[in-house]
Design a protein around this motif. Sequence first.
Motif, PDB file in Angstrom:
ATOM      1  N   THR A  57      44.620  22.257  34.547  1.00  0.00           N
ATOM      2  CA  THR A  57      43.195  22.285  34.855  1.00  0.00           C
ATOM      3  C   THR A  57      42.974  23.309  35.951  1.00  0.00           C
ATOM      4  N   VAL A  58      42.130  24.292  35.675  1.00  0.00           N
ATOM      5  CA  VAL A  58      41.817  25.308  36.676  1.00  0.00           C
ATOM      6  C   VAL A  58      40.797  24.733  37.658  1.00  0.00           C
ATOM      7  N   LEU A  59      41.156  24.708  38.919  1.00  0.00           N
ATOM      8  CA  LEU A  59      40.226  24.319  39.980  1.00  0.00           C
ATOM      9  C   LEU A  59      39.532  25.544  40.553  1.00  0.00           C
ATOM     10  N   GLY A  60      40.194  26.676  40.516  1.00  0.00           N
ATOM     11  CA  GLY A  60      39.616  27.919  40.972  1.00  0.00           C
ATOM     12  C   GLY A  60      40.477  29.084  40.564  1.00  0.00           C
ATOM     13  N   GLY A  61      39.842  30.238  40.353  1.00  0.00           N
ATOM     14  CA  GLY A  61      40.596  31.414  39.948  1.00  0.00           C
ATOM     15  C   GLY A  61      40.064  32.700  40.546  1.00  0.00           C
ATOM     16  N   CYS A  62      39.209  32.606  41.567  1.00  0.00           N
ATOM     17  CA  CYS A  62      38.667  33.806  42.200  1.00  0.00           C
ATOM     18  C   CYS A  62      39.706  34.439  43.125  1.00  0.00           C
ATOM     19  N   ALA A  75      54.270  29.596  33.341  1.00  0.00           N
ATOM     20  CA  ALA A  75      54.695  30.545  34.366  1.00  0.00           C
ATOM     21  C   ALA A  75      53.478  31.000  35.165  1.00  0.00           C
ATOM     22  N   TYR A  76      53.639  31.090  36.468  1.00  0.00           N
ATOM     23  CA  TYR A  76      52.543  31.486  37.367  1.00  0.00           C
ATOM     24  C   TYR A  76      53.061  32.528  38.335  1.00  0.00           C
ATOM     25  N   THR A  77      52.297  33.615  38.483  1.00  0.00           N
ATOM     26  CA  THR A  77      52.789  34.732  39.279  1.00  0.00           C
ATOM     27  C   THR A  77      52.459  34.665  40.759  1.00  0.00           C
ATOM     28  N   GLY A  78      51.477  33.799  41.175  1.00  0.00           N
ATOM     29  CA  GLY A  78      50.920  34.039  42.498  1.00  0.00           C
ATOM     30  C   GLY A  78      50.280  35.420  42.484  1.00  0.00           C
ATOM     31  N   ASP A  79      50.368  36.160  43.569  1.00  0.00           N
ATOM     32  CA  ASP A  79      49.875  37.541  43.606  1.00  0.00           C
ATOM     33  C   ASP A  79      51.066  38.482  43.569  1.00  0.00           C
ATOM     34  N   THR A  80      50.989  39.500  42.719  1.00  0.00           N
ATOM     35  CA  THR A  80      52.141  40.377  42.565  1.00  0.00           C
ATOM     36  C   THR A  80      51.753  41.707  41.948  1.00  0.00           C
ATOM     37  N   VAL A 113      50.111  32.399  33.595  1.00  0.00           N
ATOM     38  CA  VAL A 113      48.950  32.497  34.476  1.00  0.00           C
ATOM     39  C   VAL A 113      49.229  33.683  35.394  1.00  0.00           C
ATOM     40  N   ALA A 114      48.500  34.786  35.158  1.00  0.00           N
ATOM     41  CA  ALA A 114      48.870  36.058  35.764  1.00  0.00           C
ATOM     42  C   ALA A 114      47.749  36.625  36.620  1.00  0.00           C
ATOM     43  N   GLU A 115      48.106  37.041  37.812  1.00  0.00           N
ATOM     44  CA  GLU A 115      47.151  37.722  38.689  1.00  0.00           C
ATOM     45  C   GLU A 115      46.645  38.994  38.014  1.00  0.00           C
ATOM     46  N   ALA A 116      45.309  39.183  38.050  1.00  0.00           N
ATOM     47  CA  ALA A 116      44.676  40.355  37.437  1.00  0.00           C
ATOM     48  C   ALA A 116      43.479  40.745  38.304  1.00  0.00           C
ATOM     49  N   THR A 152      43.882  35.506  36.097  1.00  0.00           N
ATOM     50  CA  THR A 152      43.340  34.848  37.272  1.00  0.00           C
ATOM     51  C   THR A 152      43.276  35.814  38.442  1.00  0.00           C
ATOM     52  N   HIS A 153      42.615  35.379  39.531  1.00  0.00           N
ATOM     53  CA  HIS A 153      42.497  36.161  40.761  1.00  0.00           C
ATOM     54  C   HIS A 153      41.634  37.400  40.566  1.00  0.00           C
ATOM     55  N   LEU A 154      40.696  37.380  39.608  1.00  0.00           N
ATOM     56  CA  LEU A 154      39.771  38.496  39.449  1.00  0.00           C
ATOM     57  C   LEU A 154      38.893  38.613  40.693  1.00  0.00           C
ATOM     58  N   ARG A 155      38.629  39.839  41.105  1.00  0.00           N
ATOM     59  CA  ARG A 155      37.724  40.042  42.237  1.00  0.00           C
ATOM     60  C   ARG A 155      36.323  39.567  41.875  1.00  0.00           C
ATOM     61  N   PRO A 156      35.604  38.951  42.816  1.00  0.00           N
ATOM     62  CA  PRO A 156      34.233  38.540  42.532  1.00  0.00           C
ATOM     63  C   PRO A 156      33.398  39.703  41.994  1.00  0.00           C
ATOM     64  N   GLY A 157      32.628  39.416  40.949  1.00  0.00           N
ATOM     65  CA  GLY A 157      31.803  40.430  40.316  1.00  0.00           C
ATOM     66  C   GLY A 157      32.444  41.099  39.125  1.00  0.00           C
ATOM     67  N   THR A 158      33.730  40.857  38.900  1.00  0.00           N
ATOM     68  CA  THR A 158      34.402  41.449  37.744  1.00  0.00           C
ATOM     69  C   THR A 158      33.875  40.828  36.457  1.00  0.00           C
ATOM     70  N   GLU A 159      33.586  41.653  35.457  1.00  0.00           N
ATOM     71  CA  GLU A 159      33.145  41.157  34.162  1.00  0.00           C
ATOM     72  C   GLU A 159      34.345  40.575  33.406  1.00  0.00           C
ATOM     73  N   HIS A 160      34.254  39.308  33.054  1.00  0.00           N
ATOM     74  CA  HIS A 160      35.368  38.647  32.386  1.00  0.00           C
ATOM     75  C   HIS A 160      35.674  39.283  31.038  1.00  0.00           C
ATOM     76  N   ALA A 161      34.634  39.680  30.331  1.00  0.00           N
ATOM     77  CA  ALA A 161      34.855  40.301  29.028  1.00  0.00           C
ATOM     78  C   ALA A 161      35.643  41.600  29.164  1.00  0.00           C
ATOM     79  N   ALA A 162      35.366  42.358  30.212  1.00  0.00           N
ATOM     80  CA  ALA A 162      36.092  43.603  30.434  1.00  0.00           C
ATOM     81  C   ALA A 162      37.555  43.329  30.744  1.00  0.00           C
TER      82      ALA A 162
END
Length: 247
Positions: free
Chosen positions: A4-9, A152-157, A174-177, A212-222
């Motif tokens: 369950t994702v609690l947050g991904g910003c 698998a979860y990357t944290g930030d990398t 679950v990969a930082e992007a 996950t970890h998209l910067r605020p304002g990033t278009e999810h579709a992109a």
Amino acid sequence: MRLTVLGGCGVWPEAGQACSGYLVEHDGFRLLVDVGYAILPQLLQRLSVDEVDAVFVSHGHPDHCADLNPLLRARALRDDPPAPLPVYTLAGALDAVLALDRPGMLDAAYALHEFTAGDRLDIGPFRADTRSLPHWVPNAGVRLAAGDRVLAYTGDTGPSPDVVELARGADLLVAEATYVHEVPADSKGYQSSARDAGRQAAAAGARRLLLTHLRPGTEHAAARAAAGAEYGGEIAVATAGLVLDLR
């Protein structure tokens, strides 16, 4: 296994959202993976604080660990505090957040288990294999296995062959992007793009990819499109309330 994702910003939470935080459940055991800004209100919509069985923190940046403080406060500052909460992290990663209150105030609320990246941990029903992944501060990716399922979860990398090995054959990566296509020059090697995440998910043979970890304002579709140019599997973006069952 259920995620369950609690947050991904990434960096700071958007309105109504939270930074990195993921509830991973198996056989009734509830593991909280990262506790970034604004995670606690999201968690409390689903569980009471004493229903969390353990916490794993990938690294010490506050968008991954700041809400450990209110989580521990909510457990400690009550008439019937629960048993100490097992908290797993790299040595020294939580020094700053654990020092936010007066000395000793929260000591009885947690049991700190510091590890070295590369260690294998047993956390409830989960076998947790950790791996050092490149970031500005020490960061431990984690491969959680329970039953015949693997997350698998990357944290930030930054991009790394170690990410591919961490996610080899995983049911979910679950990969930082943080970025969509290209990481700025001053962050190359320390953060990843959605395209990087897609490329590494493909190389690892992961069955599904969660950006996950998209910067605020990033278009999810992109972000999905950039990852999809490299990876042919199912792709989603981590937003609060998303539930994924690994079956």
